[in-house]
Design an enzyme around this catalytic site. Structure first.
Site, short mmCIF file in Angstrom:
data_model
loop_
_atom_site.label_atom_id
_atom_site.label_comp_id
_atom_site.label_asym_id
_atom_site.label_seq_id
_atom_site.Cartn_x
_atom_site.Cartn_y
_atom_site.Cartn_z
N ARG A 115 -55.51 14.05 16.12
CA ARG A 115 -55.02 15.25 16.71
C ARG A 115 -53.48 15.62 16.16
O ARG A 115 -53.29 16.92 15.86
CB ARG A 115 -54.83 15.05 18.13
CG ARG A 115 -54.14 16.25 18.97
CD ARG A 115 -54.52 17.38 18.50
NE ARG A 115 -55.98 17.66 18.68
CZ ARG A 115 -56.84 18.61 17.85
NH1 ARG A 115 -56.17 19.34 17.24
NH2 ARG A 115 -58.12 18.56 17.98
N LYS A 150 -36.71 32.54 14.06
CA LYS A 150 -37.43 32.78 15.53
C LYS A 150 -38.79 31.96 15.02
O LYS A 150 -39.76 32.14 14.96
CB LYS A 150 -38.14 33.97 15.49
CG LYS A 150 -37.02 35.07 15.94
CD LYS A 150 -37.50 36.48 16.21
CE LYS A 150 -36.49 37.51 16.82
NZ LYS A 150 -36.97 38.87 16.98
N LYS A 182 -24.90 40.93 13.33
CA LYS A 182 -25.52 41.52 14.27
C LYS A 182 -24.95 42.43 15.15
O LYS A 182 -23.59 42.37 15.13
CB LYS A 182 -26.74 40.58 14.99
CG LYS A 182 -27.74 39.83 13.90
CD LYS A 182 -28.35 38.85 14.76
CE LYS A 182 -29.67 39.52 15.45
NZ LYS A 182 -30.73 40.05 14.67
N GLU A 212 -26.74 43.96 9.93
CA GLU A 212 -27.87 44.54 10.58
C GLU A 212 -27.44 46.00 11.03
O GLU A 212 -26.06 46.05 11.71
CB GLU A 212 -28.19 43.84 11.83
CG GLU A 212 -29.41 44.55 12.48
CD GLU A 212 -29.75 43.76 13.74
OE1 GLU A 212 -30.65 43.05 13.80
OE2 GLU A 212 -29.06 43.81 14.83
N ASP A 233 -32.74 47.84 11.04
CA ASP A 233 -33.60 47.52 12.28
C ASP A 233 -34.19 48.53 12.89
O ASP A 233 -33.46 49.68 13.11
CB ASP A 233 -32.40 46.67 13.36
CG ASP A 233 -33.21 45.99 14.30
OD1 ASP A 233 -34.18 45.36 14.04
OD2 ASP A 233 -32.70 46.10 15.46
#
Length: 300
Positions: A115, A150, A182, A212, A233
């Site tokens: 597994r 992410k 950002k 960004e 963006d």
């Protein structure tokens, strides 16, 4: 052992594999999580200690192979008497029925590691496959797909490896290897100009500064302040095209914002250098790979 895979359907990659010393802690921790405090009760009670098995890792659906070294380590760490014979390389374009590797040795140990090996192999092949689908669509336009931060906790290193195997590029690995300004950074700093200038004053000459933006005014302000990479963006293709024209080669351009396989080509046609896609690491489906008894061979 003779296994006839159709090599005409196999495409290999030149991506440098990760060293075992980097992978072993992750594989060992995953095996320990599965074995718990008492080991594999099922295999230990049902399978005699002297029994041996001859099994094959087999692709059950089309995709791109990634994670072979983690599967190999899962079996080796469980029992160094297991012989793992890879028949393909990471980067192979799989079709259903392709035999990926042969696994031979103590049956208990093979079944105990199964597994863990399949979890790594299926997930990372899913990442590579999702990356390849987008990379194939945008390649004619000279645009590359890149990943993001992410990633699943604890798996960033191997997920980013799988992105490279699938034909993508890696974005920064963490908060410490590049600067990405950002919207919240801009809000706290007070302006795009202030944020970029502060970053330039403190960063070393080897550190990239990405900004960004979601408007063309922000884009112009960032270019004037000296940003070296511009993250465009959530812009529509027409706006992206205008942004690329404004940049005019003065910075690397990257598009982001809920990119899908269906929208990727239109974004690439706008002329951006990169398309960032978080979904290729955080939302991919596992590629179906199984561990089957070798046909015509003895086994469990």
């Amino acid at each position: 052992m003779s296994i006839n895979n159709s090599m005409s359907t196999v495409i290999t990659t030149d991506v440098q594999p990760l060293a075992d010393v980097m992978l072993e802690p992750l594989v060992r921790a995953t095996l320990l999580e599965d074995l718990g405090r008492a080991g594999d009760l099922t295999s230990n009670l049902i399978i005699p200690a002297e029994d041996r098995a001859d099994l094959h890792l087999v692709a059950r659906e089309p995709g791109v192979l990634a994670g072979l070294d983690l599967a190999r380590l899962a079996f080796r760490l469980m029992d160094d008497g297991i012989v793992f014979q890879p028949l393909l390389r990471d980067g192979a374009r799989l079709k259903p029925g392709d035999v990926i590797a042969a696994v031979q040795g103590p049956a208990r140990a093979i079944l105990s590691a199964e597994r863990t090996a399949l979890n790594f192999l299926g997930h990372l092949s899913g990442v590579a496959s999702a990356t390849a689908r987008i990379a194939d669509v945008i390649r004619p336009y000279g645009t590359r797909v890149t990943c993001t931060r992410k990633t699943l906790p604890g798996l960033r290193m191997v997920q980013k490896y799988a992105v490279r195997v699938g034909g993508g590029s890696n974005h920064r690995y963490g908060l410490d290897d590049a600067i990405l300004i950002k919207d919240n950074h801009i809000a706290v700093a007070g302006s795009v100009k202030a944020a970029v200038e502060r970053a330039r004053q403190g960063a070393g000459h080897m550190v990239a500064i990405e900004l960004e933006v979601d408007t063309l005014d922000q884009l112009q302000e960032g270019l004037d302040a000296g940003a070296t990479v511009i993250l465009l963006d959530n812009m529509a293709p027409d706006m992206l095209r205008e942004a690329v024209n404004i940049v005019d080669g003065r910075a690397v351009t990257e598009a982001s914002g809920r990119v899908t396989l269906e929208s990727a080509a239109a974004i690439a046609q706008a002329g951006v250098d990169y398309i960032a896609v978080g979904a290729i690491t955080h939302s991919v489906a596992v590629l179906d790979i199984g561990l089957d008894v070798a046909i015509g061979e003895g086994g469990v």
